[in-house]
Design a protein around this motif. Sequence first.
Motif, PDB file in Angstrom:
ATOM      1  N   ARG A  37      79.886  25.235 101.048  1.00 24.44           N
ATOM      2  CA  ARG A  37      80.590  25.200 102.335  1.00 24.44           C
ATOM      3  C   ARG A  37      82.039  24.776 102.086  1.00 24.44           C
ATOM      4  O   ARG A  37      82.299  23.674 101.611  1.00 24.44           O
ATOM      5  CB  ARG A  37      79.916  24.231 103.307  1.00 24.44           C
ATOM      6  N   HIS A  79      82.355  37.723 108.572  1.00 19.11           N
ATOM      7  CA  HIS A  79      82.866  37.435 107.222  1.00 19.11           C
ATOM      8  C   HIS A  79      81.768  37.535 106.171  1.00 19.11           C
ATOM      9  O   HIS A  79      80.587  37.750 106.477  1.00 19.11           O
ATOM     10  CB  HIS A  79      83.499  36.041 107.187  1.00 19.11           C
ATOM     11  N   ASN A  84      84.602  32.142 106.035  1.00 16.43           N
ATOM     12  CA  ASN A  84      84.476  31.690 107.422  1.00 16.43           C
ATOM     13  C   ASN A  84      85.386  32.543 108.294  1.00 16.43           C
ATOM     14  O   ASN A  84      86.073  33.442 107.790  1.00 16.43           O
ATOM     15  CB  ASN A  84      84.815  30.190 107.553  1.00 16.43           C
ATOM     16  N   SER A  85      85.402  32.266 109.574  1.00  9.38           N
ATOM     17  CA  SER A  85      86.119  33.126 110.518  1.00  9.38           C
ATOM     18  C   SER A  85      87.628  33.170 110.287  1.00  9.38           C
ATOM     19  O   SER A  85      88.289  34.132 110.690  1.00  9.38           O
ATOM     20  CB  SER A  85      85.824  32.674 111.955  1.00  9.38           C
ATOM     21  N   CYS A 104      84.555  36.243 116.642  1.00  8.26           N
ATOM     22  CA  CYS A 104      84.179  35.927 115.269  1.00  8.26           C
ATOM     23  C   CYS A 104      83.011  34.961 115.287  1.00  8.26           C
ATOM     24  O   CYS A 104      82.861  34.182 116.228  1.00  8.26           O
ATOM     25  CB  CYS A 104      85.337  35.269 114.509  1.00  8.26           C
ATOM     26  N   ASP A 106      80.883  32.174 112.553  1.00  5.65           N
ATOM     27  CA  ASP A 106      80.636  31.595 111.239  1.00  5.65           C
ATOM     28  C   ASP A 106      79.160  31.791 110.930  1.00  5.65           C
ATOM     29  O   ASP A 106      78.292  31.411 111.726  1.00  5.65           O
ATOM     30  CB  ASP A 106      80.967  30.099 111.230  1.00  5.65           C
ATOM     31  N   HIS A 110      77.854  28.335 106.828  1.00  8.14           N
ATOM     32  CA  HIS A 110      79.265  28.634 106.576  1.00  8.14           C
ATOM     33  C   HIS A 110      80.121  28.058 107.705  1.00  8.14           C
ATOM     34  O   HIS A 110      79.664  27.946 108.849  1.00  8.14           O
ATOM     35  CB  HIS A 110      79.503  30.145 106.515  1.00  8.14           C
ATOM     36  N   GLY A 111      81.377  27.763 107.371  1.00  4.90           N
ATOM     37  CA  GLY A 111      82.314  27.321 108.394  1.00  4.90           C
ATOM     38  C   GLY A 111      81.789  26.139 109.187  1.00  4.90           C
ATOM     39  O   GLY A 111      81.335  25.131 108.627  1.00  4.90           O
ATOM     40  N   ARG A 112      81.809  26.285 110.514  1.00  5.60           N
ATOM     41  CA  ARG A 112      81.369  25.201 111.397  1.00  5.60           C
ATOM     42  C   ARG A 112      79.977  25.452 111.979  1.00  5.60           C
ATOM     43  O   ARG A 112      79.575  24.783 112.923  1.00  5.60           O
ATOM     44  CB  ARG A 112      82.396  25.013 112.517  1.00  5.60           C
ATOM     45  N   SER A 113      79.252  26.428 111.412  1.00  5.82           N
ATOM     46  CA  SER A 113      77.866  26.647 111.821  1.00  5.82           C
ATOM     47  C   SER A 113      76.956  25.718 111.024  1.00  5.82           C
ATOM     48  O   SER A 113      77.290  25.280 109.929  1.00  5.82           O
ATOM     49  CB  SER A 113      77.454  28.105 111.584  1.00  5.82           C
TER      50      SER A 113
END
Length: 275
Positions: A37, A79, A84-85, A104, A106, A110-113
């Motif tokens: 991440r 993505h 990420n977005s 978008c 995530d 990934h990202g903020r998911s």
Amino acid sequence: MKQMLTKCIGAIVNLIGVFSSKIAAKIALHLFSSPRRIRLKELERDFLMTAFTEEVQIGDNQIMTYRWLGKKDTILLAHGWESNSYRWKPLIEQLKALDYGVVCLDAPAHGRSSGKTFNAVLYSECIHVIAKKFKVNVVVGHSVGGMAAAFFQHNHPLPSVKKLVFLGAPSNFVGVFSRYVAMMGYTKSVANGMDKLIFERFNEEPEYFNAARFSEHVEPIGLVIHDKRDKIIPYSDAKDYEIHYKNARLITTEGFGHGLKTEEIHNHIIDFIDA
């Protein structure tokens, strides 16, 4: 150094496989499904916060979505691995300037998911839910995001989705798996054990998950963009789409690599959306 570390991990998994191929296969599959991440930088977070944000519960995961409103069609951007977005920022800005709506997400882990594990099948279910929720008209997927988009449209065709764009997308799961096995240096015993675990989990052999073949039966028109020098997903995968996805056009580039994050690529995407 990184390649040496990868081979060392593979050797440890192979050693475990001498005593238990099933345990070794579980470890190998866990590594395969566990992306790093990458923490968002302040500048990246600031840009994403210009969107309407919403967490959507999908199965066990909270999926972060970002939405910019527009009067034209709504474009969903998916993505790829360990991204990420934010990777879509230049394209988002171009689409916003043309008054398209943009969504978008995530991916899981990934990202903020939320989540710690990831696979293309899970991702495809998330894309389906988000596309349906926001009445998406076009889906653009990079790398495994493109594969997941193909899975989604095969399993859950939505009438609202009229166009698909695959950027550097893998065409089949067997190829992805074999490249991972080669990179790690796994034995045949470990590789076969991973195949068995896939069947136990999804009730299908790895060969079943073939995005190119799935595309034979999807209705949206498609655009496939792939670079001849892509070192992550071979150009032969793009040719698979060209063979099977009859309703799509292939654009071949040279020198843009796997990322395909250039103004020229974005112009191809926008021309396709505008048409």
